[in-house]
Design a protein around this motif. Structure first.
Motif, PDB file in Angstrom:
ATOM      1  N   LYS A 114       0.816  -1.213   0.000  1.00  0.00           N
ATOM      2  CA  LYS A 114       0.000   0.000   0.000  1.00  0.00           C
ATOM      3  C   LYS A 114       0.851   1.266   0.000  1.00  0.00           C
ATOM      4  O   LYS A 114       0.327   2.355  -0.229  1.00  0.00           O
ATOM      5  CB  LYS A 114      -0.943   0.006   1.209  1.00  0.00           C
ATOM      6  N   ASP A 115       2.156   1.125   0.272  1.00  0.00           N
ATOM      7  CA  ASP A 115       3.068   2.263   0.204  1.00  0.00           C
ATOM      8  C   ASP A 115       3.592   2.371  -1.231  1.00  0.00           C
ATOM      9  O   ASP A 115       4.231   1.449  -1.744  1.00  0.00           O
ATOM     10  CB  ASP A 115       4.224   2.059   1.190  1.00  0.00           C
ATOM     11  N   GLU A 116       3.322   3.480  -1.870  1.00  0.00           N
ATOM     12  CA  GLU A 116       3.632   3.627  -3.298  1.00  0.00           C
ATOM     13  C   GLU A 116       5.112   3.426  -3.601  1.00  0.00           C
ATOM     14  O   GLU A 116       5.480   2.696  -4.530  1.00  0.00           O
ATOM     15  CB  GLU A 116       3.181   5.011  -3.772  1.00  0.00           C
ATOM     16  N   LYS A 117       5.964   4.046  -2.798  1.00  0.00           N
ATOM     17  CA  LYS A 117       7.406   3.952  -3.046  1.00  0.00           C
ATOM     18  C   LYS A 117       7.918   2.533  -2.820  1.00  0.00           C
ATOM     19  O   LYS A 117       8.686   1.990  -3.638  1.00  0.00           O
ATOM     20  CB  LYS A 117       8.135   4.935  -2.135  1.00  0.00           C
ATOM     21  N   ALA A 118       7.497   1.911  -1.713  1.00  0.00           N
ATOM     22  CA  ALA A 118       7.945   0.557  -1.399  1.00  0.00           C
ATOM     23  C   ALA A 118       7.433  -0.442  -2.445  1.00  0.00           C
ATOM     24  O   ALA A 118       8.159  -1.355  -2.851  1.00  0.00           O
ATOM     25  CB  ALA A 118       7.476   0.153  -0.009  1.00  0.00           C
ATOM     26  N   ARG A 119       6.191  -0.274  -2.884  1.00  0.00           N
ATOM     27  CA  ARG A 119       5.628  -1.196  -3.870  1.00  0.00           C
ATOM     28  C   ARG A 119       6.376  -1.095  -5.207  1.00  0.00           C
ATOM     29  O   ARG A 119       6.651  -2.108  -5.854  1.00  0.00           O
ATOM     30  CB  ARG A 119       4.144  -0.894  -4.070  1.00  0.00           C
ATOM     31  N   LYS A 120       6.719   0.128  -5.593  1.00  0.00           N
ATOM     32  CA  LYS A 120       7.444   0.297  -6.851  1.00  0.00           C
ATOM     33  C   LYS A 120       8.809  -0.372  -6.790  1.00  0.00           C
ATOM     34  O   LYS A 120       9.245  -1.027  -7.748  1.00  0.00           O
ATOM     35  CB  LYS A 120       7.600   1.788  -7.158  1.00  0.00           C
ATOM     36  N   LEU A 121       9.482  -0.235  -5.649  1.00  0.00           N
ATOM     37  CA  LEU A 121      10.775  -0.901  -5.479  1.00  0.00           C
ATOM     38  C   LEU A 121      10.624  -2.415  -5.541  1.00  0.00           C
ATOM     39  O   LEU A 121      11.449  -3.120  -6.147  1.00  0.00           O
ATOM     40  CB  LEU A 121      11.403  -0.493  -4.150  1.00  0.00           C
ATOM     41  N   PHE A 122       9.576  -2.929  -4.919  1.00  0.00           N
ATOM     42  CA  PHE A 122       9.357  -4.372  -4.931  1.00  0.00           C
ATOM     43  C   PHE A 122       9.034  -4.863  -6.338  1.00  0.00           C
ATOM     44  O   PHE A 122       9.522  -5.926  -6.773  1.00  0.00           O
ATOM     45  CB  PHE A 122       8.225  -4.738  -3.965  1.00  0.00           C
ATOM     46  N   ASP A 123       8.221  -4.092  -7.088  1.00  0.00           N
ATOM     47  CA  ASP A 123       7.925  -4.466  -8.476  1.00  0.00           C
ATOM     48  C   ASP A 123       9.197  -4.480  -9.319  1.00  0.00           C
ATOM     49  O   ASP A 123       9.389  -5.373 -10.176  1.00  0.00           O
ATOM     50  CB  ASP A 123       6.909  -3.496  -9.072  1.00  0.00           C
ATOM     51  N   ASN A 124      10.080  -3.490  -9.090  1.00  0.00           N
ATOM     52  CA  ASN A 124      11.352  -3.463  -9.820  1.00  0.00           C
ATOM     53  C   ASN A 124      12.219  -4.652  -9.469  1.00  0.00           C
ATOM     54  O   ASN A 124      12.942  -5.200 -10.322  1.00  0.00           O
ATOM     55  CB  ASN A 124      12.095  -2.163  -9.510  1.00  0.00           C
ATOM     56  N   LEU A 125      12.165  -5.061  -8.194  1.00  0.00           N
ATOM     57  CA  LEU A 125      12.947  -6.220  -7.767  1.00  0.00           C
ATOM     58  C   LEU A 125      12.440  -7.493  -8.440  1.00  0.00           C
ATOM     59  O   LEU A 125      13.234  -8.332  -8.887  1.00  0.00           O
ATOM     60  CB  LEU A 125      12.885  -6.363  -6.244  1.00  0.00           C
ATOM     61  N   LEU A 126      11.124  -7.640  -8.527  1.00  0.00           N
ATOM     62  CA  LEU A 126      10.550  -8.798  -9.216  1.00  0.00           C
ATOM     63  C   LEU A 126      10.927  -8.798 -10.695  1.00  0.00           C
ATOM     64  O   LEU A 126      11.242  -9.843 -11.272  1.00  0.00           O
ATOM     65  CB  LEU A 126       9.025  -8.794  -9.067  1.00  0.00           C
ATOM     66  N   LYS A 127      10.907  -7.598 -11.299  1.00  0.00           N
ATOM     67  CA  LYS A 127      11.260  -7.499 -12.718  1.00  0.00           C
ATOM     68  C   LYS A 127      12.723  -7.874 -12.931  1.00  0.00           C
ATOM     69  O   LYS A 127      13.072  -8.581 -13.893  1.00  0.00           O
ATOM     70  CB  LYS A 127      11.005  -6.081 -13.219  1.00  0.00           C
ATOM     71  N   SER A 128      13.568  -7.398 -12.017  1.00  0.00           N
ATOM     72  CA  SER A 128      14.982  -7.744 -12.115  1.00  0.00           C
ATOM     73  C   SER A 128      15.184  -9.246 -11.983  1.00  0.00           C
ATOM     74  O   SER A 128      16.009  -9.844 -12.678  1.00  0.00           O
ATOM     75  CB  SER A 128      15.768  -6.997 -11.027  1.00  0.00           C
ATOM     76  N   LYS A 129      14.413  -9.857 -11.096  1.00  0.00           N
ATOM     77  CA  LYS A 129      14.484 -11.304 -10.919  1.00  0.00           C
ATOM     78  C   LYS A 129      14.045 -12.026 -12.188  1.00  0.00           C
ATOM     79  O   LYS A 129      14.682 -13.002 -12.626  1.00  0.00           O
ATOM     80  CB  LYS A 129      13.600 -11.705  -9.741  1.00  0.00           C
ATOM     81  N   ARG A 130      12.960 -11.561 -12.807  1.00  0.00           N
ATOM     82  CA  ARG A 130      12.479 -12.185 -14.049  1.00  0.00           C
ATOM     83  C   ARG A 130      13.505 -12.040 -15.167  1.00  0.00           C
ATOM     84  O   ARG A 130      13.779 -12.990 -15.916  1.00  0.00           O
ATOM     85  CB  ARG A 130      11.152 -11.543 -14.478  1.00  0.00           C
TER      86      ARG A 130
END
Length: 280
Positions: free
Chosen positions: A64-80
């Motif tokens: 629900k935190d915009e900044k934290a969620r964006k970082l997590f999405d980037n981390l998932l993308k980097s993993k993919r």
């Protein structure tokens, strides 16, 4: 660095690119559903119920935190991207000549991706720490602190606690004033004024020891216009309060109630009248 927790999966939501497209309302709905399922009150026999609920709350706070969620999405993308790269590299490796394989070993094509993944992970961990700290500061005192206060209250010697009462009108007895009055007989550890009942005010006064508490009985009077009635929280025998010579009159009374209580009030009034005469 491996992803410690898939926060979308914890909430029962799809991850990766589908997760990044989820709306805030969908995330809130998923959290409420999971919270009802995992709440410790509904899982009294599960020793991990509290830990699982806290994990759910942390994942929800991240998403629900915009900044934290964006970082997590980037981390998932980097993993993919890393997995795709590994698959592509494995496919090419089977077709390449031995000299090409040697060059690949000398220059790690994953180095940049690995560094980027580690950088994003550090940022994400910092955001999670910030969110947890913010959440902890909003929480009330821990149950351990409450239990400790209860233990202290149970272990308190009731013989050094006094119950003090007076009329609701006719005198202004504050915590500071009561403390000053009772400090003439010894150290006062605490004073707590209780809510009024039937036009009377009352307080609990905690003395440093039982001897100091006993010394106040029959000697603390307060204002002539509104005298203080001082009784021990743990009732004592009548002889301890009125003297051995009056013990026979109250031998049937184990507590300061009924006739014994009224007799104590009469004793206080006698002292007040005597004090009034001495002032004239």
């Amino acid at each position: 660095m491996e992803i410690e927790c898939d926060h979308y999966d914890v909430l029962g939501l799809p991850s990766d690119e589908e997760g990044a497209k989820l709306s805030e309302q969908e995330i809130n709905k998923a959290y409420r559903s999971k919270a009802r399922e995992l709440h410790p009150d509904k899982r009294p026999d599960d020793p991990n119920a509290h830990a699982n609920f806290l994990k759910l709350k942390t994942s929800y706070d991240v998403l629900k935190d915009e900044k934290a969620r964006k970082l997590f999405d980037n981390l998932l993308k980097s993993k993919r991207d890393k997995l795709l790269h590994l698959k592509a590299r494995d496919s090419k490796r089977r077709k390449m000549m031995s000299d090409l394989e040697e060059r690949e070993r000398s220059v790690d094509p994953n180095l940049k991706a690995k560094e980027e993944e580690e950088r994003i992970s550090r940022k994400l961990n910092e955001e999670i720490t910030r969110i947890r700290k913010m959440y902890t500061e909003k929480m009330p005192a821990t149950s351990h602190a409450v239990d400790k206060k209860k233990d202290n209250a149970l272990n308190l010697d009731k013989r050094k606690i006094l119950k003090v009462s007076w009329k609701e009108t006719g005198g202004d007895y504050t915590v500071q004033r009561l403390r000053k009055i009772f400090e003439e007989f010894g150290t006062v550890e605490d004073v707590v004024i209780k809510s009024h009942k039937k036009k009377k005010e009352s307080a609990l006064v905690v003395m440093a020891n039982k001897e100091a508490a006993a010394a106040t009985i029959g000697h603390v009077l307060g204002d002539l216009s509104n005298p203080l009635l001082v009784l021990p929280l743990q009732p004592a025998s009548p002889s301890a309060i009125f003297g051995a010579e009056r013990k026979a009159d109250y031998s049937k009374s184990e507590n300061l109630v009924g006739v014994g209580y009224r007799a104590f009030e009469d004793l206080v009034l006698e002292k007040l009248k005597k004090a009034a005469k001495e002032k004239k």
